[in-house]
Design a protein around this motif. Structure first.
Motif, PDB file in Angstrom:
ATOM      1  N   ILE A 264      12.100 -44.976 -34.980  1.00 12.28           N
ATOM      2  CA  ILE A 264      11.545 -46.247 -35.346  1.00 12.28           C
ATOM      3  C   ILE A 264      12.299 -46.733 -36.731  1.00 12.28           C
ATOM      4  CG2 ILE A 264       9.602 -47.374 -36.059  1.00 12.28           C
ATOM      5  CD1 ILE A 264       7.638 -45.832 -34.115  1.00 12.28           C
ATOM      6  N   ASP A 265      12.507 -45.856 -37.564  1.00 13.40           N
ATOM      7  CA  ASP A 265      13.284 -46.259 -38.719  1.00 13.40           C
ATOM      8  C   ASP A 265      14.546 -46.524 -38.704  1.00 13.40           C
ATOM      9  OD1 ASP A 265      11.295 -45.903 -40.698  1.00 13.40           O
ATOM     10  OD2 ASP A 265      11.457 -43.643 -40.786  1.00 13.40           O
ATOM     11  N   ALA A 266      15.171 -45.961 -37.408  1.00 15.66           N
ATOM     12  CA  ALA A 266      16.616 -46.355 -37.128  1.00 15.66           C
ATOM     13  C   ALA A 266      16.774 -47.613 -36.204  1.00 15.66           C
ATOM     14  CB  ALA A 266      17.179 -45.257 -36.237  1.00 15.66           C
ATOM     15  N   GLY A 267      15.365 -48.330 -35.974  1.00 14.36           N
ATOM     16  CA  GLY A 267      15.445 -49.586 -35.418  1.00 14.36           C
ATOM     17  C   GLY A 267      15.298 -49.526 -33.965  1.00 14.36           C
ATOM     18  N   GLU A 268      14.728 -48.427 -33.454  1.00 13.18           N
ATOM     19  CA  GLU A 268      14.544 -48.344 -32.051  1.00 13.18           C
ATOM     20  C   GLU A 268      12.937 -48.391 -31.769  1.00 13.18           C
ATOM     21  OE1 GLU A 268      16.325 -45.652 -29.273  1.00 13.18           O
ATOM     22  OE2 GLU A 268      17.832 -44.681 -30.986  1.00 13.18           O
ATOM     23  N   TYR A 269      12.478 -48.884 -30.830  1.00 14.95           N
ATOM     24  CA  TYR A 269      11.122 -49.029 -30.404  1.00 14.95           C
ATOM     25  C   TYR A 269      10.167 -49.861 -31.257  1.00 14.95           C
ATOM     26  CZ  TYR A 269      12.683 -45.299 -27.601  1.00 14.95           C
ATOM     27  OH  TYR A 269      13.554 -44.484 -26.810  1.00 14.95           O
ATOM     28  N   ARG A 270      11.071 -50.717 -32.131  1.00 10.91           N
ATOM     29  CA  ARG A 270      10.480 -51.784 -32.991  1.00 10.91           C
ATOM     30  C   ARG A 270       9.504 -52.596 -32.269  1.00 10.91           C
ATOM     31  NH1 ARG A 270      12.178 -52.518 -38.316  1.00 10.91           N
ATOM     32  NH2 ARG A 270      12.900 -50.518 -39.142  1.00 10.91           N
TER      33      ARG A 270
END
Length: 614
Positions: free
Chosen positions: A24-30
C-alpha cells in the motif's frame, strides 16, 4: 493496481509478514477495501498473548492498517465470526483457515495469502487469489547489524543493560561493552519485529522454532535467539554469527585426519567446551567429505552450519530427530554431521545411524576428550561404544588439541595383575603418540573409567572400590575396626576383632554366606590383632572418654573422632581396638569379656583412655 471496487480478504500470513502495508505504501491497492476476518484477529491475539513475536508483528501490522484507513488510503473492515473452542481445537487440521476462506466467499472478495496451501485450496474453491510468495529484495541492514564489526562473534542485548558483544578470534575472545546507554524493551521489541519481518521475506532465511516467550531465527549467517517474559526475566536478543570460514587444511594434523576420515565410514565425536570452534571445524569436515565425492547431509537444530549448497541441512522432522534419521536412512548418505548431541535421544539416534552403516560426525560439549565418551555411557551399551565412536577430535580455542582412538579389546585392566581378571576393555589412546590414556570397563555393577597415563603407584586399583564397599558393609555390623584386602577379582580377606567374628559369620555361617551372595565375592574371615590395626599407622592423641552405662551396653563417648580407629586402654595397657561411631561413641556389650574388663576397671577406679590411630 487498486481502485475502490477491489475488496481484499487477508489471511494471517499476509498480516504477520508485513507485506500488505508495504504494498500500500508503494501505491498498490490504494482505495481498496481491506477485509480482515475475525478468525485472523483471534489467531494474532492468541499468538501475542502467548508472547510470540509473530503475534506482536501482527498487532503492529493491524495498527498500521488502521492508520492507513484513518488517512483515507484504504477502507478497513472486519468480518466473519470469531472461532470458538471447537475451531481452535481443530486449528491444525485447517479449521480456522477454512473460516478465513469462507469470509472471502461470503464477501465476494479477492483472497490474498502468503501460504501456498491456502492459495491452492482457495483457487480450487473458485476464489480469485493473490499469492504473495517470499520476496527476494535488496536486503537493507537491520538495526541490530549496526552493532557488528568484522571481528564481532556475538551481540547480547537485554532490557535495562548496556549492549555487550564478544569480539576477537576463537583463540582470544573478549566481552566488551558496545554502547553507553541501556537498551529499552521498546527498542528490543522493535528490533525483534524487524528481524522477524526480514526473516519471513527472505527465502533463504527461516524461523527455526517459536515457543511461548522464545523465538529462534536463522537470518542469513546469523542465529538469533529472542526471549521475553515469562520465559525470561526481561526482553533479550542474542545474535551469533561465524567469524571464520576455514577448511580442514587450516588445522593441525590435517593430513592424518583427512586420511582417517576419507578411508572409511567412521563414528567421530568433535568435542570441546562451548565457543571452542567445534561447529566451524564440523563445517570444514563436511566440505572436505563432500570434496571426496561422498554424499553428506547434516542434522541440526538450529540449522546454522555454514556449508555449501550441495550439502542438505535437515532439522527435526515434525519435531523429532528420530523421524529425520528414518528419512536419512532412505536417502543413504555416506556421512551425516549431527550438530549437536545433547539429549539421550540424540545419542541414541547417532548410535542407530552409525550401526546402520552411515558415517557419523557428532558435535558434543565436553571439557575433556574422555568426557565426550562418558556421555555415551548409559545411553549406549558399553560394548557397543567402539562400534559407534572410534575417534574423538578435541577442539580447544579453535585448534585441534588432541585426537583419541577408541578400540575394543580383552585384557587385564590397568592396575590389576592376575590373569584371571581379564575382561572386555575399551582402550582410549592418543592418536599421535599411541599412548594409552584411559580404560573403560565394568567392575561388578559399576563402570570404571581408569586413567592409565599416570604411573601405577598414583592410580588407584579398581580393587579399592570393592574393598571400600566390603568395609562399609561390615562396619555396620561390628563395633571394632575392619580391615579388608582383596587377593583376586572374587576373593577377599576380612580382619575383625576376635570378639566380632561370631557376629560376622553367624549361626551356621548364615551371615557371611548372605553377605558373599550380596557382594558377589568370597570372603575369608580372620581375627585382627593390634599389630595389624596399627600397621602403617602412628599413635595419635590420647583422650579420656565420657563413660555411661545403659541397659546392656557400656558407652564410651569422645568428641571430634567420629569414624576414627582408636585403641581403648586401661592404665595405658591396650584392651581392644574399635572404630568410633558417627555420634562419637563406642558401645561395648556388658556381658562380654571386654565388658567385664571395663566394669572391673571402673570398680577399681582405674584410668580408662582412648588413643587415636592416625
Amino acid at each position: 493496481m487498486g481502485g475502490g471496487d477491489l475488496k481484499l480478504v487477508l489471511d494471517t500470513s499476509v498480516i504477520i509478514g508485513g507485506r500488505i502495508t508495504s504494498l500500500i505504501d508503494a501505491g498498490e491497492y490504494r482505495d481498496s477495501t481491506i477485509i480482515v476476518p475475525e478468525a485472523v484477529v483471534a489467531e494474532i491475539e492468541s499468538q501475542a498473548n502467548r508472547h510470540r513475536e509473530s503475534g506482536y508483528n501482527g498487532l503492529e501490522e493491524l495498527g498500521r492498517l488502521r492508520e492507513m484507513a484513518n488517512l483515507g488510503m484504504i477502507e478497513l473492515e472486519f468480518a466473519g465470526k470469531r472461532p470458538g473452542p471447537a475451531q481452535v481445537e481443530l486449528a491444525r487440521t485447517g479449521e480456522i483457515d477454512a473460516m478465513i476462506r469462507q469470509v472471502a466467499l461470503d464477501c465476494s472478495a479477492t483472497f490474498m495469502t502468503g501460504d501456498r496451501v491456502q492459495s491452492m485450496i482457495a483457487d480450487a474453491r473458485g476464489l480469485e487469489v493473490i499469492f504473495l510468495p517470499p520476496e527476494k529484495t535488496e536486503a537493507k541492514a537491520t538495526a541490530i547489524e549496526e552493532f557488528f564489526t568484522p571481528d564481532t562473534m556475538s551481540v547480547h542485548l537485554k532490557d535495562g543493560v548496556e549492549p555487550l558483544a564478544k569480539k576477537g578470534s576463537i583463540k582470544d575472545i573478549q566481552l566488551v561493552r558496545i554502547g553507553d546507554t541501556t537498551s529499552t524493551e521498546d527498542e528490543l521489541r522493535s528490533m525483534a519485529r524487524e528481524l522477524i519481518k526480514r526473516t519471513r521475506r527472505d527465502p533463504d532465511s527461516f524461523i527455526e522454532m517459536e515457543y511461548d516467550g522464545a523465538t529462534v531465527l536463522q537470518l542469513g549467517n546469523m542465529r538469533i535467539a529472542i526471549a521475553s517474559p515469562p520465559f525470561s526475566d526481561g526482553m533479550e536478543i542474542t545474535v551469533v554469527r561465524p567469524v571464520a570460514f576455514v577448511s580442514i587444511d587450516d588445522y593441525r594434523m590435517a593430513g592424518e585426519l583427512k586420511q582417517r576420515l576419507a578411508g572409511q565410514q567412521r563414528g567421530v565425536l568433535i568435542a570441546g567446551p562451548p565457543g571452542a570452534g567445534k561447529s566451524t571445524f564440523a563445517a570444514g569436515v563436511a566440505e572436505f567429505l563432500q570434496s571426496c565425492n561422498k554424499i553428506v547431509k547434516t542434522m541440526e537444530s538450529p540449522r546454522d552450519l555454514s556449508v555449501e549448497d550441495a550439502i542438505t541441512q535437515y532439522s527435526p522432522l515434525e519435531g523429532s530427530m528420530e523421524k529425520t534419521a528414518d528419512l536419512l536412512l532412505l536417502v543413504r548418505p555416506d556421512y551425516t554431521i549431527y550438530d549437536e548431541l545433547r539429549k539421550t535421544t540424540d545419542f541414541q539416534v547417532f548410535a542407530d545411524m552409525r550401526l546402520a552403516g552411515v558415517g557419523m560426525v557428532g558435535v558434543v560439549h565436553a571439557n575433556r576428550p574422555v568426557d565426550a565418551i562418558q556421555r555415551l555411557i548409559g545411553r549406549v551399551d558399553l560394548g557397543m561404544i567402539p562400534q559407534v565412536v572410534d575417534t574423538v577430535i578435541f577442539i580447544e580455542r579453535g585448534e585441534v588439541a588432541s585426537v583419541q582412538d577408541i578400540k575394543f579389546t580383552v585384557k587385564v585392566p590397568h592396575g590389576m595383575t592376575e590373569s584371571d581378571l581379564a575382561r572386555p576393555v575399551i582402550a582410549v589412546t592418543d592418536f599421535e603418540s599411541g599412548r594409552a590414556e584411559f580404560e573403560i570397563y565394568t567392575y561388578g555393577e559399576q563402570v570404571v573409567v581408569m586413567p592409565t597415563a599416570k604411573t601405577r603407584e598414583t592410580v588407584p586399583s579398581a580393587w579399592g572400590l570393592a574393598a571400600e564397599r566390603i568395609r562399609d558393609e561390615f562396619r555396620r555390623k561390628v563395633n571394632g575396626p575392619v580391615k579388608v584386602e582383596l587377593s583376586g577379582d572374587n576373593r577377599a580377606t576380612l580382619w575383625v576383632n576376635a570378639i566380632d567374628i561370631p557376629e560376622v559369620i553367624g549361626k551356621g555361617g548364615r551371615n557371611i554366606e548372605t553377605m558373599e551372595k550380596r557382594l558377589g565375592i568370597h570372603i575369608d574371615v580372620r581375627p585382627l590383632d593390634s599389630t595389624q590395626v596399627s600397621k602403617g599407622k602412628e599413635s595419635g592423641k590420647i583422650m579420656v572418654p565420657e563413660i555411661s552405662m545403659k541397659n546392656k551396653h557400656i558407652i564410651l563417648k569422645s568428641c571430634g573422632v567420629a569414624g576414627t580407629d582408636v585403641e581403648v586402654m586401661v592404665e595405658g595397657e591396650l584392651i581392644f581396638t574399635a572404630t568410633v561411631g558417627r555420634k562419637g561413641d563406642i558401645r561395648i556389650v556388658k556381658d562380654s569379656d571386654i565388658g567385664d574388663k571395663l566394669q572391673k576397671a571402673l570398680r577399681d577406679k582405674l584410668k580408662i583412655s582412648i588413643r587415636t590411630l592416625t
